[in-house]
Design a protein around this motif. Structure first.
Motif, PDB file in Angstrom:
ATOM      1  N   GLY A   2       0.791  -1.217   0.000  1.00 56.82           N
ATOM      2  CA  GLY A   2       0.000   0.000   0.000  1.00 56.82           C
ATOM      3  C   GLY A   2       0.824   1.268   0.000  1.00 56.82           C
ATOM      4  O   GLY A   2       0.298   2.351  -0.227  1.00 56.82           O
ATOM      5  N   ALA A   3       2.140   1.143   0.254  1.00 55.90           N
ATOM      6  CA  ALA A   3       2.998   2.333   0.324  1.00 55.90           C
ATOM      7  C   ALA A   3       3.025   3.081  -1.004  1.00 55.90           C
ATOM      8  O   ALA A   3       2.920   4.309  -1.030  1.00 55.90           O
ATOM      9  CB  ALA A   3       4.409   1.942   0.750  1.00 55.90           C
ATOM     10  N   SER A   4       3.138   2.366  -2.118  1.00 55.32           N
ATOM     11  CA  SER A   4       3.209   3.055  -3.410  1.00 55.32           C
ATOM     12  C   SER A   4       1.892   3.766  -3.718  1.00 55.32           C
ATOM     13  O   SER A   4       1.887   4.859  -4.280  1.00 55.32           O
ATOM     14  CB  SER A   4       3.595   2.093  -4.532  1.00 55.32           C
ATOM     15  N   GLN A   5       0.763   3.167  -3.327  1.00 60.95           N
ATOM     16  CA  GLN A   5      -0.530   3.817  -3.552  1.00 60.95           C
ATOM     17  C   GLN A   5      -0.648   5.086  -2.709  1.00 60.95           C
ATOM     18  O   GLN A   5      -1.129   6.114  -3.191  1.00 60.95           O
ATOM     19  CB  GLN A   5      -1.690   2.866  -3.232  1.00 60.95           C
ATOM     20  N   LEU A   6      -0.214   5.032  -1.441  1.00 59.18           N
ATOM     21  CA  LEU A   6      -0.266   6.233  -0.606  1.00 59.18           C
ATOM     22  C   LEU A   6       0.658   7.319  -1.157  1.00 59.18           C
ATOM     23  O   LEU A   6       0.285   8.487  -1.192  1.00 59.18           O
ATOM     24  CB  LEU A   6       0.090   5.894   0.843  1.00 59.18           C
ATOM     25  N   ARG A   7       1.859   6.947  -1.598  1.00 54.78           N
ATOM     26  CA  ARG A   7       2.769   7.936  -2.196  1.00 54.78           C
ATOM     27  C   ARG A   7       2.151   8.560  -3.440  1.00 54.78           C
ATOM     28  O   ARG A   7       2.291   9.762  -3.680  1.00 54.78           O
ATOM     29  CB  ARG A   7       4.113   7.299  -2.528  1.00 54.78           C
ATOM     30  N   SER A   8       1.456   7.756  -4.230  1.00 56.58           N
ATOM     31  CA  SER A   8       0.854   8.292  -5.464  1.00 56.58           C
ATOM     32  C   SER A   8      -0.268   9.282  -5.171  1.00 56.58           C
ATOM     33  O   SER A   8      -0.663  10.050  -6.045  1.00 56.58           O
ATOM     34  CB  SER A   8       0.338   7.148  -6.346  1.00 56.58           C
ATOM     35  N   GLN A   9      -0.796   9.285  -3.948  1.00 52.05           N
ATOM     36  CA  GLN A   9      -1.871  10.209  -3.559  1.00 52.05           C
ATOM     37  C   GLN A   9      -1.356  11.593  -3.170  1.00 52.05           C
ATOM     38  O   GLN A   9      -2.137  12.547  -3.081  1.00 52.05           O
ATOM     39  CB  GLN A   9      -2.658   9.624  -2.381  1.00 52.05           C
ATOM     40  N   LEU A  10      -0.061  11.726  -2.927  1.00 57.40           N
ATOM     41  CA  LEU A  10       0.474  12.971  -2.370  1.00 57.40           C
ATOM     42  C   LEU A  10       0.142  14.200  -3.207  1.00 57.40           C
ATOM     43  O   LEU A  10      -0.201  15.244  -2.652  1.00 57.40           O
ATOM     44  CB  LEU A  10       1.986  12.858  -2.169  1.00 57.40           C
ATOM     45  N   ASP A  11       0.229  14.104  -4.530  1.00 63.43           N
ATOM     46  CA  ASP A  11      -0.047  15.291  -5.350  1.00 63.43           C
ATOM     47  C   ASP A  11      -1.535  15.624  -5.424  1.00 63.43           C
ATOM     48  O   ASP A  11      -1.922  16.655  -5.951  1.00 63.43           O
ATOM     49  CB  ASP A  11       0.552  15.142  -6.742  1.00 63.43           C
ATOM     50  N   ARG A  12      -2.397  14.777  -4.861  1.00 63.85           N
ATOM     51  CA  ARG A  12      -3.840  15.016  -4.831  1.00 63.85           C
ATOM     52  C   ARG A  12      -4.335  15.252  -3.406  1.00 63.85           C
ATOM     53  O   ARG A  12      -5.530  15.212  -3.141  1.00 63.85           O
ATOM     54  CB  ARG A  12      -4.583  13.837  -5.451  1.00 63.85           C
ATOM     55  N   THR A  13      -3.394  15.479  -2.465  1.00 67.53           N
ATOM     56  CA  THR A  13      -3.740  15.595  -1.046  1.00 67.53           C
ATOM     57  C   THR A  13      -3.673  17.041  -0.580  1.00 67.53           C
ATOM     58  O   THR A  13      -2.754  17.761  -0.937  1.00 67.53           O
ATOM     59  CB  THR A  13      -2.780  14.723  -0.202  1.00 67.53           C
ATOM     60  N   GLU A  14      -4.656  17.447   0.225  1.00 66.43           N
ATOM     61  CA  GLU A  14      -4.675  18.788   0.779  1.00 66.43           C
ATOM     62  C   GLU A  14      -4.959  18.732   2.269  1.00 66.43           C
ATOM     63  O   GLU A  14      -5.609  17.800   2.758  1.00 66.43           O
ATOM     64  CB  GLU A  14      -5.721  19.651   0.076  1.00 66.43           C
ATOM     65  N   VAL A  15      -4.457  19.716   2.995  1.00 74.91           N
ATOM     66  CA  VAL A  15      -4.735  19.857   4.424  1.00 74.91           C
ATOM     67  C   VAL A  15      -6.115  20.488   4.559  1.00 74.91           C
ATOM     68  O   VAL A  15      -6.387  21.518   3.951  1.00 74.91           O
ATOM     69  CB  VAL A  15      -3.665  20.731   5.118  1.00 74.91           C
ATOM     70  N   ILE A  16      -6.976  19.858   5.377  1.00 77.10           N
ATOM     71  CA  ILE A  16      -8.327  20.407   5.538  1.00 77.10           C
ATOM     72  C   ILE A  16      -8.601  20.911   6.957  1.00 77.10           C
ATOM     73  O   ILE A  16      -9.569  21.628   7.164  1.00 77.10           O
ATOM     74  CB  ILE A  16      -9.411  19.385   5.136  1.00 77.10           C
ATOM     75  N   ALA A  17      -7.746  20.551   7.929  1.00 74.42           N
ATOM     76  CA  ALA A  17      -7.954  21.023   9.294  1.00 74.42           C
ATOM     77  C   ALA A  17      -6.700  20.794  10.125  1.00 74.42           C
ATOM     78  O   ALA A  17      -5.934  19.868   9.876  1.00 74.42           O
ATOM     79  CB  ALA A  17      -9.124  20.292   9.948  1.00 74.42           C
ATOM     80  N   VAL A  18      -6.525  21.667  11.110  1.00 79.29           N
ATOM     81  CA  VAL A  18      -5.474  21.508  12.117  1.00 79.29           C
ATOM     82  C   VAL A  18      -6.148  20.923  13.350  1.00 79.29           C
ATOM     83  O   VAL A  18      -7.284  21.261  13.666  1.00 79.29           O
ATOM     84  CB  VAL A  18      -4.816  22.867  12.431  1.00 79.29           C
ATOM     85  N   TRP A  19      -5.467  20.042  14.068  1.00 73.20           N
ATOM     86  CA  TRP A  19      -6.087  19.332  15.184  1.00 73.20           C
ATOM     87  C   TRP A  19      -6.473  20.234  16.347  1.00 73.20           C
ATOM     88  O   TRP A  19      -7.338  19.888  17.123  1.00 73.20           O
ATOM     89  CB  TRP A  19      -5.179  18.225  15.663  1.00 73.20           C
ATOM     90  N   GLY A  20      -5.851  21.362  16.495  1.00 70.26           N
ATOM     91  CA  GLY A  20      -6.190  22.259  17.592  1.00 70.26           C
ATOM     92  C   GLY A  20      -5.262  23.448  17.593  1.00 70.26           C
ATOM     93  O   GLY A  20      -4.314  23.510  16.812  1.00 70.26           O
ATOM     94  N   PRO A  21      -5.527  24.413  18.472  1.00 70.95           N
ATOM     95  CA  PRO A  21      -4.664  25.588  18.561  1.00 70.95           C
ATOM     96  C   PRO A  21      -3.216  25.168  18.801  1.00 70.95           C
ATOM     97  O   PRO A  21      -2.935  24.317  19.643  1.00 70.95           O
ATOM     98  CB  PRO A  21      -5.216  26.359  19.759  1.00 70.95           C
ATOM     99  N   ASP A  22      -2.308  25.729  18.030  1.00 72.12           N
ATOM    100  CA  ASP A  22      -0.871  25.478  18.123  1.00 72.12           C
ATOM    101  C   ASP A  22      -0.459  24.059  17.745  1.00 72.12           C
ATOM    102  O   ASP A  22       0.705  23.695  17.904  1.00 72.12           O
ATOM    103  CB  ASP A  22      -0.335  25.810  19.521  1.00 72.12           C
TER     104      ASP A  22
END
Length: 99
Positions: A2-22
């Motif tokens: 599954g590592a190669s599939q997860l790596r292939s997702q990187l260019d389609r991945t965005e940050v949608i939330a921070v877990w909490g202040p700081d």
């Protein structure tokens, strides 16, 4: 597996939330279409130990997935009292953060 599939997702991945202040840990979303991984658990088997510049172990990076298929979060699991201000950088081939 599954590592190669997860790596292939990187260019389609965005940050949608921070877990909490700081917090430097973040939730992620992978835009479709993408190749899905087939991991047995939500926690990807990643060996990502983090050391400070003096070489002391300060935590690790955990890679979370959505049901083992797509990237879902990056967590800086620290073992120190001090909250990090950024995700670690790769320095000389290993993850490192300022002391």
């Amino acid at each position: 597996m599954g590592a190669s599939q997860l790596r292939s997702q990187l260019d389609r991945t965005e940050v949608i939330a921070v877990w909490g202040p700081d917090s430097v840990s973040v939730d992620l979303r992978v835009r479709e279409p993408c190749e899905h991984a087939a991991l047995a658990t939500a926690l990807a088997p990643v060996d990502a130990h983090v050391h400070d510049l003096s070489g002391a172990y300060v935590g690790e990076i955990l890679v979370w997935t959505d049901r083992g298929a797509t990237l879902a979060a990056l967590e800086f699991a620290r073992v120190t009292d001090e909250m990090p201000t950024s995700l670690p950088a790769v320095v000389d081939g290993r993850l490192s953060c300022p002391a």
